[in-house]
Design an enzyme around this catalytic site. Structure first.
Site, PDB file in Angstrom:
ATOM      1  NE  ARG A   1      -5.597   3.484  -5.432  1.00 46.75           N
ATOM      2  CZ  ARG A   1      -4.890   2.661  -4.657  1.00 46.75           C
ATOM      3  NH1 ARG A   1      -5.265   1.412  -4.493  1.00 46.75           N
ATOM      4  NH2 ARG A   1      -3.821   3.080  -4.031  1.00 46.75           N
TER       5      ARG A   1
ATOM      6  CD  GLN B   1      -8.902  14.014   1.739  1.00 43.99           C
ATOM      7  OE1 GLN B   1      -9.970  14.289   1.206  1.00 43.99           O
ATOM      8  NE2 GLN B   1      -8.288  12.864   1.499  1.00 43.99           N
TER       9      GLN B   1
ATOM     10  CB  ALA C   1      -3.399   6.113  -0.977  1.00 44.99           C
TER      11      ALA C   1
ATOM     12  CG  PHE D   1     -15.643  11.090   2.865  1.00 41.54           C
ATOM     13  CD1 PHE D   1     -15.458   9.951   3.638  1.00 41.54           C
ATOM     14  CD2 PHE D   1     -16.438  12.117   3.375  1.00 41.54           C
ATOM     15  CE1 PHE D   1     -16.045   9.841   4.893  1.00 41.54           C
ATOM     16  CE2 PHE D   1     -17.019  12.007   4.622  1.00 41.54           C
ATOM     17  CZ  PHE D   1     -16.838  10.869   5.383  1.00 41.54           C
TER      18      PHE D   1
ATOM     19  CB  THR E   1      -1.026   4.036  -7.995  1.00 39.60           C
ATOM     20  OG1 THR E   1      -1.545   5.348  -8.219  1.00 39.60           O
ATOM     21  CG2 THR E   1      -2.143   3.136  -7.496  1.00 39.60           C
TER      22      THR E   1
ATOM     23  CG  PHE F   1      -7.763   7.355  -5.870  1.00 37.96           C
ATOM     24  CD1 PHE F   1      -7.911   8.672  -5.478  1.00 37.96           C
ATOM     25  CD2 PHE F   1      -6.733   7.061  -6.753  1.00 37.96           C
ATOM     26  CE1 PHE F   1      -7.067   9.669  -5.949  1.00 37.96           C
ATOM     27  CE2 PHE F   1      -5.875   8.051  -7.238  1.00 37.96           C
ATOM     28  CZ  PHE F   1      -6.045   9.364  -6.829  1.00 37.96           C
TER      29      PHE F   1
ATOM     30  CD  GLU G   1      -5.583  12.568  -2.979  1.00 35.38           C
ATOM     31  OE1 GLU G   1      -6.483  11.734  -2.767  1.00 35.38           O
ATOM     32  OE2 GLU G   1      -4.543  12.294  -3.602  1.00 35.38           O
TER      33      GLU G   1
ATOM     34  CD  GLU H   1      -8.796   4.897  -0.485  1.00 33.71           C
ATOM     35  OE1 GLU H   1      -7.638   4.526  -0.220  1.00 33.71           O
ATOM     36  OE2 GLU H   1      -9.101   5.453  -1.542  1.00 33.71           O
TER      37      GLU H   1
END
Ligand code: MTE
Ligand code: HPA
Ligand code: MOS
Length: 759
Positions: A304, A191, A502, A222, A433, A338, A226, A712
């Site tokens: 988060r 990702q 995100a 998913f 974030t 997340f 990442e 998400e």
């Protein structure tokens, strides 16, 4: 429009990592990983493994030319263990052989002497021992200490949510190929192509421009790719660097499950206070995040959790503290939501517990406390709220009270089957974030035949982002979608990308694409003026003086003789650039981590779902009858894709909350290490009905074409299934004391159904 990938997906022609044609002379990798969760690595013996015919080389930490470090946020994670191992599955040696089978067979012959050290698997124990990844953080609004005295009802408790295996259909993998002058190209199922590039450069002691990372598409990420795709990309690059040969590693499912981190399990405490009128006055929560053995993305995930600790509710006094606890599990990582879902579960449990005490449905408390426009989140941002709108629309469409009384009626008339119902409102902030990550670039080329190529930083992983990018260009240029091609994600074309995560990829990359297309359009308009197609502006009028509609040029509302292609060619002849690299960053977002206040999100996504379940009170098994939701899409760009995201998210959320059970033993070994011991929802366990009603809003937010991010948020509707199951169990055994411990597996349902009174 249809997802542009549907045709090749259906025919098996889409190119995933394993479909990238393999070059002659390609070698294959496999990892020898730690069988022990914590210990001193005394020695590694590769002699026997080296005798296996076809084994070329075995690399260990000593073979790393640069830094043996892959930690992104905190530099606390070695690529290959040097002196200590910190989790079962930690890579120790990299076997390179002429075939995948040989590499995997040789791994079994590698021996390591490891002196075991004490193992921690429990986050609260880690916290007690001072094993924290970063210092704790607290989000605070109002004054909870003062507020308790004004509360009529105060309820305390604790919760557990387990981890979740990503189970992308395509396992992790990479394929590195040597290039001229020592450069390396890495095909990576990631990702975050830039993370792979940056880390490979660091580990190999090279500069980033010598490493090209290319990502065709993922068979699911998913969140699991990442940060954690990096290891495999860098390992392949390392072997390719030394051997000057192409090296490929595509993980076996059991390697993947054993060596990679998952959703963070959380253990949490709560205290909630309500007025007589059921207004939530105060809420305190303490989160113990099981980070695993290294930071990975845990600090951001933990943040988060704090951002979403009040879910969809306005609570004037909040104190929420989170600890990121270092244990000896594989480093846990991003997973759809997340950390948000983990935070939201706790406030829902607090509300449910208060409702159980007051003998009212939780919905009575939920409804009274929904965020309204102007309400302030504990982190200072003000809501522009669709929370009430979604809830009210849900009620209007599905009649909440009627559904609740139908369930009661069913339960009164049935002894061995019980139904349960629960409402789940959601509120999810859109933006990374970490403010700086909210940037993207898009490179748009218009070719002289009028066709268009787009490259962005977005990675297609099934969520349909490529289709959306194509739609942006088709809309701005008003040309046929078949003229447009979205290219692979490649660090040579688009640099310094944020990961596709995100839920913000379509917004950020879509906006950059829009800007690039508009810039080219501006030049084309100038060409039209120069060509005297476009005579002077006729002044103030509703009719645009220059417009492209379905590939024809319109001037002052009248169709001309000029087509899109003709104008493009004219621009080329006039030596006008038909390419643009555009940069986008959303305005107005900021956050001060010192004060824990700011405006971190471009906007929020809202929704409300009603989940109904039926349990079989003899066997403890259950079905989800229906999930009916009103979801805030803004103005959807692609209804089919967005509905698919909702359905997929809901099922994945239900899986997390009901059946997916990750089990590590006390020694930190994964017991649920294959598909035979880890159950995910299949076609038989998805809800019998999923109905999504789109709440179409037209607010001029920062979403691309006002179409709100969807990747998400729907996952969190799945939390409703947990509470619906509890309610069903309670209908059978009202005295059952059920801990707030997800997932609610059939086993736990059965135990609670027959829990004796006063147990
Ligand atoms: N949908 C599919 N089919 N496959 C995936 O891997 N990942 C989810 C979501 N939907 C995912 C998915 C996650 S975790 C995120 S953050 C978003 O897609 C990312 O894509 P977006 O930003 O384009 O929504
Ligand atoms: N969401 C998802 N992935 C991320 C984030 C986030 O807020 N920050 C860093 N990676
Ligand atoms: Mo998604 S968890 O932000 O990759």
């Amino acid at each position: 429009m249809k997802n542009i990938d549907s045709y090749t997906h259906l025919r098996g022609e889409s190119i995933y990592l394993d479909d990238v044609p393999v070059l002659n002379g390609t070698l294959f990798a496999s990892v020898f990983d730690s069988p022990v969760a914590h210990g001193k690595l005394v020695s590694v013996d590769i002699t026997e493994a080296m005798t296996v015919p076809g084994v070329i080389r075995i690399f260990t930490a000593k073979d790393i030319p640069g830094e043996n470090q892959i930690g992104g946020i905190v530099p606390d994670e070695e690529l290959l263990a040097s002196t200590h191992v910190h989790f079962c599955g930690m890579p120790i040696a990299l076997v390179i052989a002429t075939s995948d089978e040989i590499a995997k067979a040789a791994v079994k012959k590698v021996k390591a002497v490891i002196e075991p050290l004490p193992v921690i698997t429990d986050p609260r124990e880690a916290k007690e021992k001072g094993e924290l990844i970063i210092p704790p953080r607290t989000f605070k609004s109002g004054d909870t200490a003062m507020a308790w005295s004004q509360c009529e009802y105060i309820v305390e408790g604790n919760t557990e949510t387990n981890g979740q295996e990503h189970l992308y259909i395509e396992t992790q993998g990479a394929y590195a190929q040597p290039q001229e002058n020592g450069a390396i190209r890495v095909y990576s199922s990631t990702q975050g192509p830039t993370a792979v590039q940056r880390t490979a450069a660091r580990v190999l002691g090279m500069s980033m421009n010598f490493i090209e990372v290319d990502t065709t598409r993922l068979g699911g990420g998913f969140g699991g790719k990442e940060d954690q795709a990096t290891t495999w990309g860098v390992l392949c690059a390392l072997a390719s660097f030394h051997l000057k040969k192409p090296v490929k590693y595509s993980l076996h499912r059991m390697e993947d499950m054993r060596m990679t981190g998952k959703r963070h399990p959380y253990s949490s405490d709560f205290k909630i206070g309500l007025t007589k009128e059921l207004k939530i006055l105060a809420y305190e929560a303490t989160f113990y995040q099981n980070a695993g053995a290294a930071a990975d993305l845990s600090p951001a995930v933990m943040e988060r959790t704090l951002f979403h600790c009040n879910n969809s509710y306005f609570i004037p006094n909040v104190t929420a503290t989170a600890y990121s606890c270092r244990t000896h599990l594989p480093p846990n990582t991003a997973f759809r939501g997340f950390g948000g879902p983990q935070g939201m579960f706790v406030v829902e449990a607090a509300i449910a517990k208060a409702a159980e005490l007051l003998k009212i449905p939780a919905s009575a408390i939920q409804e009274k406390n929904l965020l309204k426009t102007g309400d302030e989140f504990p982190y200072g941002q003000k809501a522009e709220s669709e929370a009430n709108e979604c809830w009210n629309k849900t009620d209007e469409l599905y009649n909440i009270e009627k559904m609740q009384s139908d369930v009661e009626l069913f339960n009164a008339g049935n002894k061995l089957f019980k139904k349960g119902i629960a409402l789940m409102p959601i509120c999810f902030g859109i933006s990374f974030t970490k403010t700086l990550m909210n940037q993207a670039r898009s490179l748009v080329h218009v070719y002289t035949d009028g066709s268009v190529g787009i490259s962005t930083g977005a990675v297609e992983m099934g969520q349909g982002v490529n289709t959306k990018m194509l739609q942006v260009a088709a809309r701005v240029f008003s040309i046929d979608p078949s003229r447009i091609k979205v290219n692979t994600t490649n660090t040579h074309r688009i640099a310094n990308t944020s990961p596709t995560a995100a839920s913000a990829a379509a917004d950020l990359n879509g906006k950059a694409t829009e800007i690039a297309c508009r810039e080219i359009l501006k030049r084309l308009r100038q060409v039209a003026e120069d060509e005297k197609i476009l005579i002077a502006d006729i002044g103030k009028t509703e009719i645009p003086p220059f417009e492209i509609k379905d590939e024809w040029i319109y001037v002052n509302g009248k169709k001309t003789e000029w087509t899109w292609t003709k104008l493009v060619m004219a621009a080329y002849i006039k030596r006008v650039s038909l390419s643009e690299l555009a940069h986008y960053t959303p305005p107005g977002i900021h956050f001060d981590p010192g004060k824990e206040k700011g405006h971190p999100f471009a906007y929020h996504v809202y929704g409300t779902a009603i989940t109904t379940v039926t349990i079989d009170c003899i066997r403890g098994i259950y079905e989800v009858d229906s999930v009916k939701a009103v979801h805030d899409f803004g103005s959807s760009m692609n209804t089919m894709i967005d509905m698919g995201q909702c359905e997929g998210g809901i099922v994945q959320g239900i899986g997390w909350m009901t059946m997916e059970e990750i089990v590590y033993d006390k020694e930190g070994k994964l017991r649920s290490n294959a598909l035979s011991t880890y159950k995910v929802p299949d076609i038989y366990s998805v809800p019998k009905e999923i109905t999504i009603h789109p709440l179409e809003t037209q607010k001029d937010n920062l979403a691309i074409f006002r179409s709100k991010a969807v990747g998400e948020p729907p996952l969190m509707y799945g939390i409703g299934a947990y509470f619906a199951l509890r309610n069903a169990v309670k209908a059978f055994n009202p005295s059952a004391v059920i801990p707030y411990d997800a997932p609610m597996t059939p086993e736990k349902v059965l135990m609670s159904l027959y829990q004796p009174p006063n147990a």
